[in-house]
Design a protein around this motif. Structure first.
Motif, PDB file in Angstrom:
ATOM      1  N   ARG A   1      29.264  51.371  32.848  1.00  0.00           N
ATOM      2  CA  ARG A   1      28.678  52.498  32.126  1.00  0.00           C
ATOM      3  C   ARG A   1      27.381  52.050  31.479  1.00  0.00           C
ATOM      4  NH1 ARG A   1      33.066  54.881  28.148  1.00  0.00           N
ATOM      5  NH2 ARG A   1      33.789  52.726  28.101  1.00  0.00           N
ATOM      6  N   PRO A   2      26.367  52.877  31.445  1.00  0.00           N
ATOM      7  CA  PRO A   2      25.088  52.482  30.851  1.00  0.00           C
ATOM      8  C   PRO A   2      25.261  52.110  29.383  1.00  0.00           C
ATOM      9  CG  PRO A   2      24.860  54.517  32.110  1.00  0.00           C
ATOM     10  CD  PRO A   2      26.323  54.232  32.022  1.00  0.00           C
ATOM     11  N   GLY A   3      24.555  51.083  28.940  1.00  0.00           N
ATOM     12  CA  GLY A   3      24.537  50.715  27.534  1.00  0.00           C
ATOM     13  C   GLY A   3      25.654  49.808  27.087  1.00  0.00           C
ATOM     14  N   VAL A   4      26.645  49.561  27.926  1.00  0.00           N
ATOM     15  CA  VAL A   4      27.764  48.696  27.538  1.00  0.00           C
ATOM     16  C   VAL A   4      27.375  47.241  27.810  1.00  0.00           C
ATOM     17  CG1 VAL A   4      30.167  48.064  27.965  1.00  0.00           C
ATOM     18  CG2 VAL A   4      29.489  50.470  27.999  1.00  0.00           C
ATOM     19  N   ASN A   5      27.406  46.422  26.774  1.00  0.00           N
ATOM     20  CA  ASN A   5      27.047  45.014  26.966  1.00  0.00           C
ATOM     21  C   ASN A   5      28.076  44.056  26.389  1.00  0.00           C
ATOM     22  OD1 ASN A   5      26.464  45.457  24.214  1.00  0.00           O
ATOM     23  ND2 ASN A   5      25.030  43.756  24.211  1.00  0.00           N
ATOM     24  N   GLN A   6      29.146  44.590  25.772  1.00  0.00           N
ATOM     25  CA  GLN A   6      30.164  43.709  25.203  1.00  0.00           C
ATOM     26  C   GLN A   6      31.543  44.360  25.303  1.00  0.00           C
ATOM     27  OE1 GLN A   6      30.994  42.771  20.776  1.00  0.00           O
ATOM     28  NE2 GLN A   6      29.667  41.081  21.436  1.00  0.00           N
ATOM     29  N   ILE A   7      32.513  43.561  25.733  1.00  0.00           N
ATOM     30  CA  ILE A   7      33.892  44.020  25.851  1.00  0.00           C
ATOM     31  C   ILE A   7      34.794  42.967  25.226  1.00  0.00           C
ATOM     32  CG2 ILE A   7      35.795  44.513  27.451  1.00  0.00           C
ATOM     33  CD1 ILE A   7      33.772  46.717  27.469  1.00  0.00           C
ATOM     34  N   MET A   8      35.834  43.398  24.502  1.00  0.00           N
ATOM     35  CA  MET A   8      36.796  42.475  23.915  1.00  0.00           C
ATOM     36  C   MET A   8      38.188  42.784  24.448  1.00  0.00           C
ATOM     37  SD  MET A   8      35.518  41.903  20.025  1.00  0.00           S
ATOM     38  CE  MET A   8      33.813  41.415  19.709  1.00  0.00           C
ATOM     39  N   LEU A   9      38.866  41.749  24.938  1.00  0.00           N
ATOM     40  CA  LEU A   9      40.215  41.863  25.464  1.00  0.00           C
ATOM     41  C   LEU A   9      41.119  40.912  24.695  1.00  0.00           C
ATOM     42  CD1 LEU A   9      39.255  41.652  29.249  1.00  0.00           C
ATOM     43  CD2 LEU A   9      39.619  43.739  27.909  1.00  0.00           C
ATOM     44  N   PHE A  10      42.422  41.217  24.686  1.00  0.00           N
ATOM     45  CA  PHE A  10      43.355  40.410  23.917  1.00  0.00           C
ATOM     46  C   PHE A  10      44.569  40.037  24.751  1.00  0.00           C
ATOM     47  CE2 PHE A  10      41.295  40.882  19.849  1.00  0.00           C
ATOM     48  CZ  PHE A  10      40.550  42.048  20.019  1.00  0.00           C
ATOM     49  N   GLY A  11      44.944  38.780  24.669  1.00  0.00           N
ATOM     50  CA  GLY A  11      46.173  38.312  25.285  1.00  0.00           C
ATOM     51  C   GLY A  11      47.156  37.939  24.200  1.00  0.00           C
ATOM     52  N   VAL A  12      48.363  38.483  24.259  1.00  0.00           N
ATOM     53  CA  VAL A  12      49.358  38.304  23.196  1.00  0.00           C
ATOM     54  C   VAL A  12      50.490  37.424  23.703  1.00  0.00           C
ATOM     55  CG1 VAL A  12      50.919  39.475  21.616  1.00  0.00           C
ATOM     56  CG2 VAL A  12      48.779  40.572  22.279  1.00  0.00           C
ATOM     57  N   ALA A  13      50.884  36.449  22.871  1.00  0.00           N
ATOM     58  CA  ALA A  13      51.987  35.559  23.232  1.00  0.00           C
ATOM     59  C   ALA A  13      53.305  36.325  23.237  1.00  0.00           C
ATOM     60  CB  ALA A  13      52.058  34.395  22.249  1.00  0.00           C
ATOM     61  N   SER A  14      54.165  36.020  24.184  1.00  0.00           N
ATOM     62  CA  SER A  14      55.467  36.673  24.279  1.00  0.00           C
ATOM     63  C   SER A  14      56.435  36.044  23.281  1.00  0.00           C
ATOM     64  CB  SER A  14      56.027  36.546  25.700  1.00  0.00           C
ATOM     65  OG  SER A  14      57.354  37.000  25.742  1.00  0.00           O
ATOM     66  N   SER A  15      57.065  36.878  22.443  1.00  0.00           N
ATOM     67  CA  SER A  15      58.025  36.362  21.462  1.00  0.00           C
ATOM     68  C   SER A  15      59.388  36.086  22.082  1.00  0.00           C
ATOM     69  CB  SER A  15      58.182  37.376  20.316  1.00  0.00           C
ATOM     70  OG  SER A  15      58.625  38.627  20.821  1.00  0.00           O
ATOM     71  N   SER A  16      59.651  36.665  23.273  1.00  0.00           N
ATOM     72  CA  SER A  16      60.964  36.521  23.886  1.00  0.00           C
ATOM     73  C   SER A  16      61.001  35.522  25.034  1.00  0.00           C
ATOM     74  CB  SER A  16      61.435  37.890  24.411  1.00  0.00           C
ATOM     75  OG  SER A  16      60.521  38.395  25.357  1.00  0.00           O
TER      76      SER A  16
END
Length: 282
Positions: free
Chosen positions: A103-118
């Motif tokens: 998409r125009p104007g998008v220059n930064q993205i943040m993603l998250f990886g979460v540790a599994s508690s089980s």
């Protein structure tokens, strides 16, 4: 949503386009897509609250050449010959351009990886497979060169904290102001990977005296290279990228000018407890 014409260009011309793409056809005014970095203390951005990215500048190089090897900063680890496999770099680049920068104007993205508690020892959930493959490959590449305690900090066998992946897209002439990553959001141990183009990263002491006129230390980061910041390098030094379209590099006693292309950087950081609540006060 249909991809923008810029994103289509990326797909049509692939990684070579990242190296050689025209500024006039691909450059857009920078906007931050989501969660925002805040520089450390003396580097206040109240006048520009929504981005660390610098504005576009005319073509220029630094008057001081950048080093090819890591400057003497405790906790900074960098080996110029340690590069990602070409095919993996290609896969990561295409995936990110197709899925996040379409998409125009998008220059930064943040993603998250979460540790599994089980399921202790399970991979972090939430990151796309291509990024978990990237992390696994980076871990293997770094293991022979990093002190064991630093490798364990970055790649614990049983992660208990959430990990963030921040994706930044730079066009020639763009940079990011000197900063220390948020102290109350991110823990020690930061891994950065460069794709598509080289650039020069600059480092300066946070607590330098007012009369200390020492120039920032400059390090040349080739495409597919990996850099690690820990300890002093993470907390006591700022890092940033000057807004330039080319970099001056010292190579075997000879200075050479390296033009910048379109660069994708991916940075992995550990979130401190509670910091995975996006939007909380920093």
């Amino acid at each position: 949503m249909s991809p923008s014409s810029d994103a289509q260009e990326y797909r049509d011309y692939g990684l070579e386009s990242l190296r050689n793409a025209s500024q006039s056809s691909l450059r857009t005014k920078l906007k931050i897509f989501t969660d925002v970095e805040t520089p450390y203390a003396e580097f206040d951005t109240e006048d520009s609250p929504d981005s660390l990215f610098d504005e576009i500048s005319p073509a220029a190089t630094s008057s001081l050449p950048a080093m090819l090897h890591a400057p003497p900063i405790p906790g900074l680890f960098f080996t110029p010959s340690l590069l990602l496999p070409v095919q993996l770099a290609d896969d990561v680049t295409h995936f990110c351009l197709d899925n996040y920068f379409n998409r125009p104007g998008v220059n930064q993205i943040m993603l998250f990886g979460v540790a599994s508690s089980s399921n202790a020892g399970a991979p972090l959930s939430g990151l796309p497979p291509v990024l978990t493959t990237l992390l696994s490959t980076v871990s293997s590449l770094l293991e022979p060169t990093l002190p064991p305690e630093i490798h364990a900090l970055l790649f614990p066998p049983n992660p208990t904290r959430a990990r963030q992946a921040i994706l930044n897209l730079y066009h020639p002439g763009e940079g990011i102001i000197p900063h220390v990553d948020l102290l109350r959001r991110f823990g020690d141990g930061i891994v950065g990977v460069s794709f598509g183009s080289s650039c020069v990263m600059e480092f300066a002491r946070v607590d330098k005296a007012a009369d200390d006129a020492a120039a920032p230390l400059q390090l040349f980061l080739p495409e597919r290279s990996i850099i690690v910041l820990s300890g002093d390098a993470r907390y006591a030094w700022t890092h940033g990228i000057e807004k330039r379209t080319a970099d001056l590099v010292a190579d075997a006693g000879v200075h050479r000018v390296v033009q910048r292309g379109v660069r994708l950087s991916i940075t992995f950081r550990w979130l401190l407890p509670g910091a995975d609540v996006v939007g909380q006060d920093d």
